[in-house]
Design an enzyme around this catalytic site. Structure first.
Site, mmCIF file in Angstrom:
data_model
loop_
_atom_site.group_PDB
_atom_site.id
_atom_site.type_symbol
_atom_site.label_atom_id
_atom_site.label_comp_id
_atom_site.label_asym_id
_atom_site.label_seq_id
_atom_site.Cartn_x
_atom_site.Cartn_y
_atom_site.Cartn_z
ATOM 1 N N HIS A 27 0.069 21.167 47.808
ATOM 2 C CA HIS A 27 -0.729 20.863 49.009
ATOM 3 C C HIS A 27 -1.846 21.888 49.145
ATOM 4 C CE1 HIS A 27 -1.376 18.989 53.038
ATOM 5 N NE2 HIS A 27 -1.941 20.164 53.271
ATOM 6 N N CYS A 28 -3.032 21.484 48.764
ATOM 7 C CA CYS A 28 -4.200 22.340 48.946
ATOM 8 C C CYS A 28 -5.410 21.424 49.085
ATOM 9 C CB CYS A 28 -4.350 23.316 47.777
ATOM 10 S SG CYS A 28 -4.274 22.535 46.169
ATOM 11 N N THR A 73 -8.998 15.728 57.232
ATOM 12 C CA THR A 73 -9.786 14.919 58.172
ATOM 13 C C THR A 73 -11.261 15.332 58.233
ATOM 14 O OG1 THR A 73 -9.040 16.390 59.935
ATOM 15 C CG2 THR A 73 -7.863 14.300 59.674
ATOM 16 N N ARG A 120 -3.235 9.308 52.436
ATOM 17 C CA ARG A 120 -2.766 10.140 53.560
ATOM 18 C C ARG A 120 -3.169 9.532 54.899
ATOM 19 N NH1 ARG A 120 -4.616 16.058 55.588
ATOM 20 N NH2 ARG A 120 -2.572 16.856 56.172
ATOM 21 N N ARG A 126 -4.935 15.802 67.707
ATOM 22 C CA ARG A 126 -6.101 16.680 67.846
ATOM 23 C C ARG A 126 -7.052 16.509 66.654
ATOM 24 N NH1 ARG A 126 -4.776 20.777 64.268
ATOM 25 N NH2 ARG A 126 -2.539 20.894 63.934
ATOM 26 N N ASP A 246 -1.498 25.206 51.061
ATOM 27 C CA ASP A 246 -2.408 24.717 52.117
ATOM 28 C C ASP A 246 -3.750 25.461 52.103
ATOM 29 O OD1 ASP A 246 -3.158 22.931 54.145
ATOM 30 O OD2 ASP A 246 -2.671 24.373 55.704
HETATM 31 C C1 0GY Z 1 -3.502 20.774 56.892
HETATM 32 C C2 0GY Z 1 -3.405 20.939 58.329
HETATM 33 C C3 0GY Z 1 -4.343 20.650 59.256
HETATM 34 C C4 0GY Z 1 -5.498 19.880 59.025
HETATM 35 C C5 0GY Z 1 -5.459 18.689 58.412
HETATM 36 O O1 0GY Z 1 -6.432 16.742 57.651
HETATM 37 C C6 0GY Z 1 -6.602 17.780 58.283
HETATM 38 O O2 0GY Z 1 -7.677 18.079 58.804
HETATM 39 O O3 0GY Z 1 -4.340 18.243 57.887
HETATM 40 C C7 0GY Z 1 -4.100 21.060 60.649
HETATM 41 O O4 0GY Z 1 -5.096 21.271 61.375
HETATM 42 O O5 0GY Z 1 -2.926 21.201 61.057
HETATM 43 O O6 0GY Z 1 -2.588 20.267 56.253
HETATM 44 O O7 0GY Z 1 -4.493 21.155 56.291
#
Ligand code: 0GY
Length: 300
Positions: A27-28, A73, A120, A126, A246
């Site tokens: 996960h990165c 995101t 995903r 948020r 991450d």
């Molecule tokens: C992660 C965690 C976060 C962000 C996202 O898709 C994303 O923007 O998952 C978070 O803010 O908890 O896994 O990178």
């Protein structure tokens, strides 16, 4: 939008723990660079540029061999930075993309040949404007034929309401960051128990034992409040857990972790060589490089 990021750690320590040869950081992310791969207009945060060259250097520094790069995101459903990183990885990276309900079969096939093996869906309120409930169901049915899995990210307080939807999914499902438990509550309490039940009742469910830095209240470097949760999942579901850094830790507000110290937590949550091999080799290869997993098994 102004950047609201903390820069990733400039010089992570060299871990004392040496991962088994071939280990996977499952996960990165890669972000941007923004001038080449712009961030999504609907994003809720602007990350720091985290290009593939930096990710590859970190992978080597930490003693890992392969990466699973996950669409976040801030890039929305524009997977160009991800695809570029996969296509230039010599097969050493696989990916998880974000797609819309309108995605064509041709686009799914193109993503597959670039190295994408999952889609995903982000249910963290948020981070998204609309929860992707309808898209999840539609896409899950369509990606089955590519052999892809679904990755879901949600807050633990949302799980009760989403439990039946998630349990109905036909594919392998990977849950990000242990379903984000509230680690101030007991590991054997009702909240985490619901997540454990989801894993137990659905043998197609996997989870990433990742992100102590995001979940911890006790903080770095030990993240001692999170470790019992990770350990519990590894002990109970040793064949369905994945581990990841991450990196570059997007949207982290409290502090920026030292990735070397995160690697050093692995022997605390997976105390035997057998568990470490499952977590860092067997499980991620089974999901992302099944063709290599088969040849490792034959060689053994
Ligand atoms: C992660 C965690 C976060 C962000 C996202 O898709 C994303 O923007 O998952 C978070 O803010 O908890 O896994 O990178």
């Amino acid at each position: 939008m102004d950047p609201d990021w903390r820069p990733f750690h400039p010089s992570p320590s060299k871990p004392a723990f040496i991962p088994p040869i071939g280990a996977v950081d499952a996960h990165c992310h890669v972000f941007g660079p923004g001038h080449r791969f712009p961030y999504a207009s609907e994003r809720k945060y602007t990350p720091c540029d985290a290009p593939k060259e930096k990710l590859n250097a970190l992978r080597d520094h930490l003693g890992f061999s392969r990466n699973v790069i996950v669409q976040a995101t801030c890039h929305g459903a524009d997977n160009r930075a991800l695809v570029d990183a996969l296509q230039t990885s010599n097969g050493f990276a696989r990916g998880v993309a974000t797609v819309t309900a309108e995605v064509s079969d041709e686009e799914l096939a193109r993503l597959h040949s670039a190295g994408v093996r999952g889609a995903r869906f982000n249910f963290v309120k948020r981070l998204v404007d609309v929860l992707p409930v309808d898209t999840l169901v539609k896409i899950a049915e369509r990606i089955e034929k590519f052999g892809w899995h679904v990755v879901i990210y949600f807050e633990s307080r949302e799980l009760a309401g989403l439990y039946d939807l998630f349990s109905s999914l036909p594919t392998t499902v990977v849950v990000d960051h242990m379903g984000r438990p509230d680690v101030t509550r007991p590991v054997d309490g009702p909240e985490f128990d619901l997540f454990v039940r989801l894993m137990r009742e659905n043998p197609n469910f996997w989870t990433k034992v990742s992100c102590p830095e995001r979940l911890s209240k006790s903080g770095p470097p030990g993240y001692t409040d999170v470790l019992p949760f990770s350990k519990h999942l590894i002990e109970n579901f040793p064949d369905r857990v994945l581990w990841g850094t991450d990196w570059p830790h997007p949207n982290m507000k409290s502090h920026m972790p030292d990735d070397g110290k995160l690697v050093d937590l692995i022997p605390q949550i997976a105390p035997t060589e057998e568990l470490q091999k499952k977590l860092l080799i067997d499980n991620p290869y089974r999901l992302y490089w099944p063709e290599i997993f088969e040849s490792i098994r034959i060689a053994e």
